[in-house]
Design an enzyme around this catalytic site. Structure first.
Site, mmCIF file in Angstrom:
data_model
loop_
_atom_site.group_PDB
_atom_site.id
_atom_site.type_symbol
_atom_site.label_atom_id
_atom_site.label_comp_id
_atom_site.label_asym_id
_atom_site.label_seq_id
_atom_site.Cartn_x
_atom_site.Cartn_y
_atom_site.Cartn_z
ATOM 1 N N SER A 63 0.792 -1.244 0.000
ATOM 2 C CA SER A 63 0.000 0.000 0.000
ATOM 3 C C SER A 63 0.816 1.282 0.000
ATOM 4 C CB SER A 63 -0.907 0.038 1.227
ATOM 5 O OG SER A 63 -2.163 -0.440 0.898
ATOM 6 N N LYS A 66 0.606 3.504 -2.959
ATOM 7 C CA LYS A 66 -0.557 4.369 -3.244
ATOM 8 C C LYS A 66 -0.190 5.851 -3.207
ATOM 9 C CE LYS A 66 -3.785 0.963 -1.306
ATOM 10 N NZ LYS A 66 -4.471 0.513 -0.079
ATOM 11 N N TYR A 189 -2.804 -1.995 -10.660
ATOM 12 C CA TYR A 189 -2.841 -1.831 -9.207
ATOM 13 C C TYR A 189 -2.040 -2.947 -8.508
ATOM 14 C CZ TYR A 189 -4.504 -1.989 -4.429
ATOM 15 O OH TYR A 189 -4.544 -2.071 -3.065
ATOM 16 N N TYR A 241 -4.302 3.500 7.652
ATOM 17 C CA TYR A 241 -5.521 2.697 7.747
ATOM 18 C C TYR A 241 -6.442 3.303 8.807
ATOM 19 C CZ TYR A 241 -2.402 -0.627 5.366
ATOM 20 O OH TYR A 241 -1.518 -1.215 4.516
ATOM 21 N N VAL A 259 0.861 -3.667 4.045
ATOM 22 C CA VAL A 259 0.693 -4.932 4.770
ATOM 23 C C VAL A 259 1.925 -5.835 4.732
ATOM 24 C CG1 VAL A 259 -1.836 -5.057 4.667
ATOM 25 C CG2 VAL A 259 -0.470 -6.016 2.791
HETATM 26 N N1 GLU Z 1 -2.071 -5.122 -2.441
HETATM 27 C C1 GLU Z 1 -2.744 -5.044 -1.187
HETATM 28 C C2 GLU Z 1 -4.250 -5.081 -1.375
HETATM 29 O O1 GLU Z 1 -4.764 -4.480 -2.250
HETATM 30 C C3 GLU Z 1 -2.324 -3.802 -0.505
HETATM 31 C C4 GLU Z 1 -2.821 -3.764 0.852
HETATM 32 C C5 GLU Z 1 -2.034 -2.922 1.800
HETATM 33 O O2 GLU Z 1 -0.805 -2.922 1.824
HETATM 34 O O3 GLU Z 1 -2.718 -2.224 2.538
HETATM 35 O O4 GLU Z 1 -4.954 -5.723 -0.661
#
Ligand code: GLU
Length: 329
Positions: A63, A66, A189, A241, A259
């Site tokens: 994540s 992002k 993504y 989060y 994560v």
């Molecule tokens: N690729 C993970 C997902 O989309 C990223 C989640 C994360 O790191 O929060 O679930």
């Protein structure tokens, strides 16, 4: 106030044996991580490096990507168009929540939750899927300062099991937030999440954000400086989060976690900090990572809203210019 190299070594020893949390398992490949991995890296805007532990260990960015893809979408589309498609409101919901799109606009709440990040990937420009991927890899290259790769097994693992993300993409399509090349958007993504980095790379990326978009080591502009405020604002309010509010209160540094166990923090105009330890809590944040950031913030008065009079930051470079160093591996 402590000396920075000594203090991060102290933090490494203090939290090295903390073994609460667990490896992310909903992406099967991520369970191959070693729970003992632990690294702390700091890069200043002058390009000085302080690090301890497994700072060269590779893992996928997840994540944290992002943040950087949001910057790219801002450049590709401009602020106004992006705001029509994706909000900037914290959710308080888990990162992969399926339940929320704004009632009126149908926008995902923000670009740091999966729905918003998938919508962001859908706004990346390019003449083909390959062109979009290459443009994205080039963007990451500018931040990191060397060649970059996608971890194919992690990408395949997430693509095969990402049913929830596929559901989110369908919801976004239903509301006209993305167009109907869902598979291509999801692949992009999943590929951005599968970018291979190490803790040092993450600190350089964070330092680039701290340095108005200029990589402090290569001096290359990675993102237009006018978009740094957009990026740091959403990191500050939405980056951790459903712990983002408590993080802003306790740590007070714009940050993003993933994560796979990474957390980056940006001290504007000063430095980037990255911590990597793959044991994560229920919200998806690295357990040791949170502890390290809390202690660093307390020790060096890094909270954005600490009184300027109290700030006596380790980032006063003159004090450490001869001590830039690498500790451990
Ligand atoms: N690729 C993970 C997902 O989309 C990223 C989640 C994360 O790191 O929060 O679930």
């Amino acid at each position: 106030m402590s000396d920075l190299p000594e203090f991060i070594e102290h933090l490494y020893e203090k939290y090295r044996l903390l073994d609460s949390g667990s490896l992310a398992s909903y992406i099967p490949e991520l369970t191959k991580a070693d729970p003992n991995w632990f690294a702390i890296s700091i890069v200043t805007k002058e390009g000085e490096v302080f690090q301890v532990g497994d700072s060269q260990e590779h893992f996928t960015i997840q994540s944290i990507s992002k943040v950087f893809v949001y910057g790219m979408a801002l450049e590709d589309c401009n602020r106004q168009i992006l705001l029509e498609k994706i909000g900037v409101e914290p959710t308080g919901d888990p990162f992969n929540s399926v339940i929320r799109l704004d009632e009126n606009s149908k926008r995902p709440d923000n670009p740091m939750v999966n729905a918003g990040a998938i919508a962001t990937a859908g706004l990346i420009k390019g003449s083909s899927a390959t062109d979009k991927l290459n443009r994205m890899l080039n963007m990451f290259r500018r931040y990191i300062g060397h060649d970059v790769f996608i971890d194919a097994p992690v990408f395949m693992s997430e693509r095969a099991t990402g049913h929830r993300n596929r559901a989110l993409a369908n919801l976004l399509l239903n509301f006209g937030i993305i167009d109907n090349n869902i598979d291509e958007i999801l692949d992009l993504y999943f590929q951005q999440c599968s970018l291979v980095v190490n803790c040092h790379d993450l600190a350089v990326m964070a330092a680039t954000l701290a340095n108005r978009g200029i990589n402090p080591i290569t001096k290359q502009q990675a993102v237009k400086s006018c978009y740094i405020r957009d990026i740091l604002s959403v990191m500050h309010t939405c980056g951790m989060y459903n712990y983002a509010g408590e993080w802003a209160y306790r740590v007070g540094i714009p940050a993003k976690s993933g994560v796979s166990g990474g957390i980056i923090g940006v001290i504007p105009d000063k430095a980037g900090i990255a911590v990597f330890s793959p044991l994560i809590d229920k919200r998806g944040n690295s357990v040791r990572g949170i502890k390290v950031f809390e202690d660093l913030s307390d020790e060096f008065d890094l909270h954005l809203f600490d009184s300027p009079l109290e700030k006596c930051s380790f980032l006063d470079i003159s004090k450490h210019s001869k001590e830039s160093m690498v500790i451990g591996n």
